[in-house]
Design a protein around this motif. Structure first.
Motif, PDB file in Angstrom:
ATOM      1  N   SER A 192       0.839  -1.281   0.048  1.00 39.32           N
ATOM      2  CA  SER A 192      -0.008  -0.054   0.027  1.00 39.32           C
ATOM      3  C   SER A 192       0.602   1.426  -0.131  1.00 39.32           C
ATOM      4  O   SER A 192       2.033   1.092   0.358  1.00 39.32           O
ATOM      5  CB  SER A 192      -0.865   0.091   1.239  1.00 39.32           C
ATOM      6  N   THR A 193       0.191   2.462  -0.451  1.00 38.43           N
ATOM      7  CA  THR A 193       1.035   3.773  -0.475  1.00 38.43           C
ATOM      8  C   THR A 193       0.127   4.588   0.348  1.00 38.43           C
ATOM      9  O   THR A 193      -1.237   4.544   0.392  1.00 38.43           O
ATOM     10  CB  THR A 193       1.204   4.130  -1.921  1.00 38.43           C
ATOM     11  N   GLU A 194       0.667   5.612   0.914  1.00 37.53           N
ATOM     12  CA  GLU A 194      -0.076   6.881   1.475  1.00 37.53           C
ATOM     13  C   GLU A 194       0.727   8.096   1.531  1.00 37.53           C
ATOM     14  O   GLU A 194       2.045   7.711   1.548  1.00 37.53           O
ATOM     15  CB  GLU A 194      -0.758   6.423   2.826  1.00 37.53           C
ATOM     16  N   SER A 195       0.099   9.308   1.935  1.00 35.51           N
ATOM     17  CA  SER A 195       0.786  10.571   1.828  1.00 35.51           C
ATOM     18  C   SER A 195       1.318  11.000   3.310  1.00 35.51           C
ATOM     19  O   SER A 195       0.405  10.772   4.114  1.00 35.51           O
ATOM     20  CB  SER A 195      -0.066  11.646   1.143  1.00 35.51           C
ATOM     21  N   VAL A 196       2.326  11.513   3.381  1.00 34.54           N
ATOM     22  CA  VAL A 196       2.676  12.001   4.736  1.00 34.54           C
ATOM     23  C   VAL A 196       3.162  13.505   4.456  1.00 34.54           C
ATOM     24  O   VAL A 196       3.762  13.840   3.437  1.00 34.54           O
ATOM     25  CB  VAL A 196       3.848  11.404   5.099  1.00 34.54           C
ATOM     26  N   ALA A 197       2.672  14.413   5.125  1.00 33.85           N
ATOM     27  CA  ALA A 197       2.661  15.864   4.971  1.00 33.85           C
ATOM     28  C   ALA A 197       4.152  16.243   4.976  1.00 33.85           C
ATOM     29  O   ALA A 197       5.014  15.687   5.811  1.00 33.85           O
ATOM     30  CB  ALA A 197       1.879  16.573   6.038  1.00 33.85           C
ATOM     31  N   MET A 198       4.598  17.256   4.228  1.00 38.31           N
ATOM     32  CA  MET A 198       6.131  17.526   4.502  1.00 38.31           C
ATOM     33  C   MET A 198       5.834  19.291   4.671  1.00 38.31           C
ATOM     34  O   MET A 198       4.804  19.917   4.145  1.00 38.31           O
ATOM     35  CB  MET A 198       6.788  17.517   2.970  1.00 38.31           C
ATOM     36  N   SER A 199       6.724  19.753   5.560  1.00 36.63           N
ATOM     37  CA  SER A 199       6.807  20.966   5.963  1.00 36.63           C
ATOM     38  C   SER A 199       7.279  22.117   5.022  1.00 36.63           C
ATOM     39  O   SER A 199       6.776  23.143   5.031  1.00 36.63           O
ATOM     40  CB  SER A 199       7.502  21.197   7.317  1.00 36.63           C
TER      41      SER A 199
END
Length: 425
Positions: free
Chosen positions: A184-191
């Motif tokens: 699976s893939t998902e998004s992680v926020a970047m600052s």
């Protein structure tokens, strides 16, 4: 006389067999490096490594005249980090050809059994046990297909992180998180949007460390704390792209080598070590001028940085005249003409330690057997050459071992001497 001859012959035969065993064990601990496979030199190859074991290298493009559209290769091979070798003749092993790739993210699973590569939005793995490639993540519109991304693995969870690898709904890149178990893939926020970068995982800090092409280059990501900006101390490196940036000693340190300077429009040959605990940079001696390069495949093991391939870019563009493989001794801060596998393994369960204990024990036992049998043989031949009288063996004579002990009695025992211009934004 016949009895003595048979005894002597048997002893000689036994010693001969044991000597053969010693040679076999010795050959196992000091393998010959003669080999037929020699990889074609490439730049922008994907790579991943296991300390004390292996450096995996995939793909790339010829180092002369790097242009978009230049054919990439499916070449896959490894460099053995479990044995010593000379920089002019590393121990290579050919692997099954993989996907055609250049400057793509690559990392190993937490158990080091699957080598992951993200190529044009598709995730591939090379399984070490089956020696075969397979597709694990199908391409989708949310995966960024840009060049120059880096992948790291959190060894505690097995999750893979690729900064800038996920395209959000508005097309802005965030960090891609991949679960190989669930595929699976998902998004992680970047600052922030960091531009060109390279990344490595520090197990000691339990964090991803991001080195960006800027005057203030360090950022970290901790899965439970999120992103942080770091202001490093010491000899802070000048901005660069396409540099080697890899963990050493379990992530207690990071090693930075080479890369491409846009300000100088040239490849670099400097090397730095970042102490993760204090976030302090220390600069080492530059590699020879002929060893300038960027976009190399790199690994670390036994105190050594190993850099394979790469390109010389800019006004001094040319071939890798300094040699295909460069070796830097991090502990002693010196460039080396060879790799020594007996350095300082970060992991106490490192297989080199077990191999050394087993091999040393076997070799020691066999050596002791040879010495004892040799002593017995000398004793028997000495005794049998003496005249015999009345059934008493060598009257007035001391045995071989007792004579040795007598000779040294009263003495103290002696001590042993001791991808330029490419952004994902």
């Amino acid at each position: 006389m016949a009895r003595h001859t048979r005894s002597l012959t048997s002893t000689v035969h036994l010693l001969s067999h044991i000597s053969t065993l010693l040679l076999i064990v010795s050959s196992l601990t000091s393998p010959a490096h003669a080999q037929s496979f020699q990889p074609a030199v490439q730049t922008g190859s994907s790579s991943a490594f296991v300390e004390g074991q292996v450096l995996y290298i995939l793909g790339g493009t010829p180092p002369s005249g790097i242009l978009y559209g230049t054919p990439t290769t499916t070449q896959a091979f490894s460099i053995d980090l479990s044995v010593p070798w000379n920089a002019s003749s590393p121990v290579y092993k050919k692997l099954s050809d993989g996907p055609s790739t250049w400057s793509r993210p690559s990392t190993l699973s937490s158990d080091n059994k699957n080598w992951f590569n993200l190529v044009n939005g598709t995730g591939y793995v090379y399984n070490v046990d089956s020696a075969a490639w397979s597709t694990v993540i199908p391409s989708n519109n949310n995966i960024n297909t840009a060049y120059g991304l880096s992948a790291v693995t959190d060894p505690s969870t097995g999750l893979i992180y690729i900064p800038g690898g996920y395209l959000a709904s508005k097309g802005d890149p965030t960090m891609l998180k991949i679960d190989l178990t669930k595929k699976s893939t998902e998004s992680v926020a970047m600052s922030d949007l960091f531009g060109d970068y390279t990344a490595a995982w520090s197990a000691s800090a339990n964090s991803l460390i991001l080195y960006t092409e800027s005057a203030d280059p360090l950022n970290t990501y901790n899965p439970s704390k999120g992103w942080s900006h770091i202001s490093p101390k010491g000899d802070v490196p000048a901005p660069r792209t396409d540099a080697c940036f890899i963990p050493a000693y379990g992530g207690k340190k990071m090693v930075l080598f080479g890369g491409y300077s846009r300000a100088q429009q040239a490849s670099l040959n400097d090397v730095y070590v970042l102490d993760v605990g204090s976030m302090r940079w220390t600069r080492g001696p530059d590699a020879p001028a002929t060893a300038k390069r960027d976009a190399s495949a790199c690994g670390f093991s036994s105190d050594y940085l190993v850099a394979w391939g790469g390109a010389v870019t800019g006004s001094d563009q040319g071939t890798l005249s300094g040699g295909t493989v460069l070796v830097y001794d991090v502990k002693n801060m010196a460039w080396s003409d060879g790799y020594d596998s007996t350095g300082s393994p970060s992991n106490p369960d490192d297989p080199r330690r077990k191999a050394a204990v087993i091999g040393g024990s076997v070799l020691g036992v066999l050596t002791l057997i040879v010495l004892v049998l040799g002593g017995v043989y000398l004793y028997k031949t000495k005794w049998q050459r003496e005249p015999r009288t009345g059934g008493e063996k060598n009257p007035g004579k001391k045995g071989f071992f007792s004579s040795i002990l007598s000779k040294h009695s009263g003495q103290k025992p002696r001590r042993e001497m001791s991808s330029k211009d490419t952004y994902y934004v």
